[in-house]
Design a protein around this motif. Structure first.
Motif, PDB file in Angstrom:
ATOM      1  N   UNK A 192       0.890  -1.128   0.160  1.00  0.00           N
ATOM      2  CA  UNK A 192      -0.119   0.044  -0.055  1.00  0.00           C
ATOM      3  C   UNK A 192       0.997   1.243   0.032  1.00  0.00           C
ATOM      4  N   UNK A 193       2.204   1.137   0.126  1.00  0.00           N
ATOM      5  CA  UNK A 193       3.209   2.394   0.269  1.00  0.00           C
ATOM      6  C   UNK A 193       3.137   3.089  -1.067  1.00  0.00           C
ATOM      7  N   UNK A 194       3.243   4.272  -1.126  1.00  0.00           N
ATOM      8  CA  UNK A 194       3.335   5.336  -2.247  1.00  0.00           C
ATOM      9  C   UNK A 194       4.787   5.061  -2.712  1.00  0.00           C
ATOM     10  N   UNK A 195       4.751   5.594  -4.074  1.00  0.00           N
ATOM     11  CA  UNK A 195       6.199   5.286  -4.674  1.00  0.00           C
ATOM     12  C   UNK A 195       7.116   5.886  -3.860  1.00  0.00           C
ATOM     13  N   UNK A 196       7.141   7.026  -3.205  1.00  0.00           N
ATOM     14  CA  UNK A 196       8.036   7.855  -2.676  1.00  0.00           C
ATOM     15  C   UNK A 196       8.221   7.612  -1.204  1.00  0.00           C
ATOM     16  N   UNK A 215       2.914  -2.866  -7.153  1.00  0.00           N
ATOM     17  CA  UNK A 215       2.181  -1.755  -7.840  1.00  0.00           C
ATOM     18  C   UNK A 215       3.104  -0.563  -8.329  1.00  0.00           C
ATOM     19  N   UNK A 216       4.114  -0.460  -7.519  1.00  0.00           N
ATOM     20  CA  UNK A 216       4.916   0.781  -7.197  1.00  0.00           C
ATOM     21  C   UNK A 216       5.648   1.247  -8.626  1.00  0.00           C
ATOM     22  N   UNK A 253      11.553   7.700   0.588  1.00  0.00           N
ATOM     23  CA  UNK A 253      12.215   8.976   0.635  1.00  0.00           C
ATOM     24  C   UNK A 253      11.410  10.128   1.375  1.00  0.00           C
ATOM     25  N   UNK A 274      10.169  -2.469  -3.164  1.00  0.00           N
ATOM     26  CA  UNK A 274       9.009  -1.642  -3.488  1.00  0.00           C
ATOM     27  C   UNK A 274       7.710  -2.675  -4.021  1.00  0.00           C
ATOM     28  N   UNK A 275       6.705  -2.144  -3.705  1.00  0.00           N
ATOM     29  CA  UNK A 275       5.234  -3.053  -4.029  1.00  0.00           C
ATOM     30  C   UNK A 275       5.418  -3.368  -5.603  1.00  0.00           C
TER      31      UNK A 275
END
Lengths: 104, 376
Positions: free
Chosen positions: A70-74, A98-99, A77, A95-96
């Motif tokens: 569920x984490x966003x791309x950034x 979906x990232x 950072x 990274x996920x």
């Protein structure tokens, strides 16, 4: 009176036999393991489905490793774009899935 | 029978030869076993976790719709539900409420979640096994947190989630919708994200595209992607595992190279004497190959067996500091023993054969030279 001398190869065969039995036991355990754990896994899977859970609770130190999918791309950072990853689990959790998808 | 007895005599000789240098060979065996143990532990653990993840996430939501603001996850307005439900192919859509809370008392992060069936009574909570353990609380105890406005919000623990489900629920804190909104100050017209059920599973991507077109600021996560995220966890091509693997392989390469690059004076003299008393070159090479095979097979069996015990019977304790990182809550989850046969065969091939073969070259070089020259 002569002393009975054990041949070195006999000792090796005995050691390898013990190792072989242990190895065989791991194979049997690996075959039976999923079946034995089926009830536990089914109960946990039902709980995950009922609560609509999306991630495994492997790392609880950062939100992007606790809910990696569920984490966003950034997320890694989060302080600024050039910030270095500072949680150890960030180097274990990729990274996920979906990232890197462009859309949707 | 005579052939077998001859091989056994050679094996006896090889073992006696190993026993003449006990410390050196024991040290080699220990290093070798440690390398196999490390590689096997990572391999067994990552395979078991991937297997459990696939089983546990099989019922995960088909689609999750998040709202992104400036590249970050933001709360999604409840009116988006109507937009999503209007998309052809959507069977149902519901808002999820979840978030994180840092508990300063134990410096741990909890995942607060409102169950979709809203079955928790106001003022009560059901907690995960790690939360109960780290705070030392159980049914009947009261836990209080500081709300977004500074006012305390208290929860009476009604039960804990069984420890067998720790892999998904160790840090969960299940509360009622009212308490969740009061604690975090989330208005009634906002959800954390939206979960969507699709009528026909084969249309998931099409429906996702339609939702994306209807909600341009949304980010859509498919169930497949959730599963894929965990398929690559502890992947050998990534992060720390790669570092660990490269380190182990380098150590093993140096170790094998040391073995392959030359023989000690004692070993040379031994080969010279054997040749002088009439041994064939093939026999000398055979004995030394047997030495290598005994070492590598013993190291493989011991290393692999210890790794199996470590991962499936001792909860991979040695990896705990790495997995725990800076987190306080560390879920202790049982893993069902499972082995990937191809991975195991690869490990066997890449650990046993190179070492055995590495011993041949220097032996062959020494064995083809005149015995008198070798012994000088």
């Amino acid at each position: 009176m002569s002393t009975l001398r054990v041949r070195p190869s006999t000792v090796l065969f005995a050691i390898l036999a013990v190792g072989g039995v242990a190895f065989g036991t791991t194979c049997v355990e690996a075959c039976l393991g999923p079946g034995r754990a089926a009830v536990r896994l089914a109960r946990t899977a039902r709980l995950a489905e009922r609560l609509q859970l999306t991630d495994l609770c492997l790392f609880t130190e950062a939100r992007y490793t606790r809910h990696a999918s569920q984490a966003d791309r950034h997320a890694a950072f989060q302080d600024h774009p050039a910030a270095l990853e500072h949680f150890p689990s960030g180097s274990l959790m990729p990274p996920s899935g979906a990232a890197n998808r462009a859309s949707p | 029978m005579a052939g077998l007895e001859r091989q056994r005599q050679l094996l006896d000789f090889a073992l006696s030869s190993l026993a003449r240098r006990p410390m050196k060979n024991l040290a080699s065996l220990t290093v070798y076993t440690a390398v196999v143990f490390l590689l096997s532990s990572v391999m067994l653990m990552s395979h078991a976790i991937r297997r459990e993840a696939a089983a546990l996430l099989a019922g995960a939501p088909e689609l999750v719709v998040q709202r992104l603001v400036a590249g970050r996850h933001d709360l999604i307005p409840t009116d988006r539900l109507a937009t999503i439900r209007a998309v052809r192919g959507v069977a149902a859509a519901g808002g999820r409420l979840w978030g994180y809370l840092f508990d300063p008392a134990v410096a741990a992060n909890y995942t607060f979640l409102v169950p979709p069936d809203r079955s928790i009574a106001a003022g009560t909570a059901i907690i995960g096994s790690s939360v109960a353990a780290v705070r030392g609380v159980g049914p009947g105890d009261v836990m209080s947190f500081r709300g977004y406005d500074g006012r305390p919000v208290a929860f009476t623990v009604t039960s804990t989630i069984a420890a067998e489900s720790a892999l998904v629920a160790a840090d969960l804190f299940l509360v009622s919708e009212g308490d969740f909104r009061r604690l975090f100050g989330i208005p009634a017209d906002r959800f954390t994200d939206i979960v969507v059920t699709i009528r026909n599973p084969r249309e998931v991507r099409t429906v996702a595209e339609k939702i994306d077109a209807a909600l341009p600021d949304a980010r859509i996560i498919l169930r497949d992607e959730m599963r894929r995220t965990y398929e690559s966890v502890f992947d050998w091509r990534e992060g720390m595992v790669l570092v660990l693997l490269v380190g182990a392989i380098l150590a093993f390469a140096i170790f094998s190279w040391e073995k392959a690059s030359g023989l000690s004076a004692d070993e040379r003299r031994e080969i010279g004497i054997l040749k002088a008393v009439g041994w064939e070159t093939a026999d000398v090479i055979g004995v030394k190959m047997l030495e290598g095979l005994v070492m590598s097979l013993t190291a493989f069996l011991a290393g692999y067996g210890l790794a199996f015990l470590h991962v499936f019977h001792f909860g991979a304790r040695l990896f705990e500091p790495v997995l725990k990182g800076w987190s306080v809550l560390y879920p202790e989850f049982p893993l069902a023993p499972s082995v990937d046969e191809i991975q195991m065969a690869s490990l066997f091939f890449f650990t046993v054969f190179p070492y055995t073969l590495a011993t041949i070259v220097p032996i062959w070089r020494a064995a083809v030279v005149d015995p008198d020259m070798v012994m000088r």
